[in-house]
Write a protein that holds these residues in place. Structure first.
Motif, PDB file in Angstrom:
ATOM      1  N   ARG A 152      19.161   7.117 -24.286  1.00  0.00           N
ATOM      2  CA  ARG A 152      17.721   7.214 -24.027  1.00  0.00           C
ATOM      3  C   ARG A 152      16.932   6.993 -25.309  1.00  0.00           C
ATOM      4  O   ARG A 152      15.938   6.263 -25.337  1.00  0.00           O
ATOM      5  CB  ARG A 152      17.393   8.600 -23.457  1.00  0.00           C
TER       6      ARG A 152
ATOM      7  N   GLN B 150      22.880   8.101 -11.679  1.00  0.00           N
ATOM      8  CA  GLN B 150      21.462   8.420 -11.824  1.00  0.00           C
ATOM      9  C   GLN B 150      21.336   9.699 -12.653  1.00  0.00           C
ATOM     10  O   GLN B 150      22.154  10.615 -12.542  1.00  0.00           O
ATOM     11  CB  GLN B 150      20.819   8.627 -10.458  1.00  0.00           C
TER      12      GLN B 150
ATOM     13  N   PRO C  55      18.791  12.872 -14.577  1.00  0.00           N
ATOM     14  CA  PRO C  55      17.538  13.630 -14.522  1.00  0.00           C
ATOM     15  C   PRO C  55      16.659  13.313 -15.717  1.00  0.00           C
ATOM     16  O   PRO C  55      17.119  12.748 -16.716  1.00  0.00           O
ATOM     17  CB  PRO C  55      18.015  15.088 -14.570  1.00  0.00           C
ATOM     18  N   GLN C  56      15.418  13.681 -15.619  1.00  0.00           N
ATOM     19  CA  GLN C  56      14.499  13.551 -16.749  1.00  0.00           C
ATOM     20  C   GLN C  56      14.839  14.620 -17.784  1.00  0.00           C
ATOM     21  O   GLN C  56      15.053  15.766 -17.457  1.00  0.00           O
ATOM     22  CB  GLN C  56      13.063  13.716 -16.262  1.00  0.00           C
TER      23      GLN C  56
ATOM     24  N   LYS D 107      12.532   9.743 -18.800  1.00  0.00           N
ATOM     25  CA  LYS D 107      13.417   9.356 -17.705  1.00  0.00           C
ATOM     26  C   LYS D 107      14.339   8.247 -18.164  1.00  0.00           C
ATOM     27  O   LYS D 107      13.908   7.299 -18.818  1.00  0.00           O
ATOM     28  CB  LYS D 107      12.588   8.890 -16.503  1.00  0.00           C
TER      29      LYS D 107
ATOM     30  N   HIS E  22      17.048   5.235 -17.107  1.00  0.00           N
ATOM     31  CA  HIS E  22      17.290   4.349 -15.983  1.00  0.00           C
ATOM     32  C   HIS E  22      18.718   4.497 -15.438  1.00  0.00           C
ATOM     33  O   HIS E  22      19.606   5.023 -16.091  1.00  0.00           O
ATOM     34  CB  HIS E  22      17.043   2.896 -16.404  1.00  0.00           C
TER      35      HIS E  22
END
Length: 297
Positions: free
Chosen positions: A13, A228, A230-231, A236, A238
Motif C-alpha cells: 500500500r 480483498q 480492509p482499509q 484502501k 486494491h
C-alpha cells in the motif's frame, strides 16, 4: 499459534501511494533520486515494494511531495508497520520467496474468492493430504526432507486465518469436481480430506461449491485466487489476483484484470452446485470413491 500478519500488505500500500504521489508531483524516479541524493534503483525498489523503506526515507519523500496533515500521519504509520515480520519468516529457508509473499497477503486479506481445478486449497487441507501434495512436488523439485516438513507445517499454520483470527477470513471457494477424485496419497487420505471439506463447509465464514463435471463450464481459465483487503490507516488497498504455475506464480493488480476475474468467479459460482448440494456430492464421492472398501489405495 501464528501471530498477526507481517507488513506485506502495508508495504505494498505504501509503495503504491508513494508512486502515485511522485506522479502527481510530475517527477520521474531519476528526479527524486537526484533531489534526495539516492540511486534511481532505490526509488524503484521502494515504489515496487521490493524493500520496506526506512521511516526517515519516507519522511524525505513526503517532504519532497509536499504531503502534510492526517494523510502524512497515515503514510508514516504504514511505514512503521511495513517492517513488521510475519510468523512464516521462521520457515524462510524452506519457502520460495513468492510463496512467502502470498502468505503475507493472505494473512491480511478480509475475503478470498478462489477457483481451483487441480488440488484442494492449502487453507482446507488435512496434514496427510498436504504431505502427499508436497511429496508430489518433491518428484520435480529437489527439496530436502526437513524442508518438506516445514512446508507442511506452514500450510497448516496458515489455516488460522479461517479458524482463530478475529475477524476470520471469509472464503468463497468453487472446486472443480476433478479435485475430489484426483488422488493424493491413498484412499484413506482422500476420504479424510473430503470429510474435512464437509466439516469446514459448515463454518459461517466458508462458502464451498463444486462445479460438476457433467455440467456447463462457463470459463476456460485455470485456477486463481482473488484477495480483498480492509482499509488500513484510512487507505484502501486494491484487489490482488494470485495465480500459481509451474515456474512460480504471478500477481495481477490492474483493476481491469481483477474485475475480469471477479466476473469469472461470479459465473463459476452461478453454474456450480449450491452449497448444500455440493456437500452432498463431496460426501457421496468420499463414500463411493474413497470408502473403506478401497483399502489403502
Amino acid at each position: 499459534m501464528p501471530g498477526p500478519g507481517s507488513g506485506t500488505v502495508r508495504n505494498r500500500r505504501l509503495a503504491t501511494e508513494l508512486r502515485r504521489l511522485r506522479e502527481r508531483a510530475e517527477l520521474t524516479g531519476d528526479d527524486v533520486a537526484d533531489r534526495l541524493g539516492w540511486s534511481a534503483s532505490k526509488v524503484s525498489r521502494i515504489e515496487n515494494a521490493r524493500q520496506a523503506p526506512r521511516l526517515g526515507d519516507v519522511r524525505s519523500l513526503l517532504d519532497l511531495y509536499g504531503v502534510e496533515g492526517s494523510y502524512r500521519d497515515q503514510l508514516l504509520q504504514l511505514a512503521r508497520d511495513a517492517g513488521r515480520k510475519g510468523w512464516w519468516e521462521a520457515y524462510s529457508d524452506a519457502l520460495p520467496e513468492q510463496y512467502a509473499s502470498y502468505i503475507g497477503l493472505e494473512m491480511e486479506a478480509e475475503e478470498i474468492l478462489q477457483w481451483e481445478t487441480q488440488v484442494v486449497p492449502g487453507l482446507l487441507q488435512t496434514e496427510a493430504y498436504a504431505s502427499a501434495v508436497e511429496q508430489g512436488l518433491h518428484s520435480i523439485e529437489v527439496i530436502p526432507p526437513s524442508r518438506l516438513d516445514a512446508r507442511v507445517e506452514t500450510r497448516l499454520a496458515r489455516q488460522s486465518v479461517l479458524t482463530t483470527r478475529e475477524p476470520p477470513l471469509r472464503l468463497s471457494l468453487v472446486l472443480d469436481e476433478a479435485t475430489l477424485v484426483r488422488r493424493y496419497g491413498d484412499a484413506g487420505v482422500m476420504r479424510e480430506q473430503l470429510e474435512r471439506l464437509v466439516e469446514l463447509a459448515g463454518s459461517p465464514n466458508v462458502t464451498l461449491q463444486v462445479l460438476p463435471l457433467d455440467g456447463p463450464h462457463p470459463i476456460t481459465t485455470g485456477s486463481f485466487t482473488l484477495l480483498q483487503f480492509p482499509q488500513v490507516g484510512g487507505i484502501k488497498f486494491h484487489d490482488v489476483i494470485y495465480i500459481e504455475h509451474q515456474n512460480g506464480c504471478s500477481y495481477l493488480e490492474e483493476e481491469t484484470e481483477t474485475y475480469r476475474h471477479r466476473l469469472s468467479f461470479d459465473r463459476l459460482s452461478a453454474e456450480a452446485l449450491p452449497p448444500a448440494e455440493s456437500v452432498e456430492l463431496i460426501s457421496r464421492i468420499a463414500r463411493d470413491a474413497w470408502g473403506s472398501q478401497n483399502g489403502g489405495g
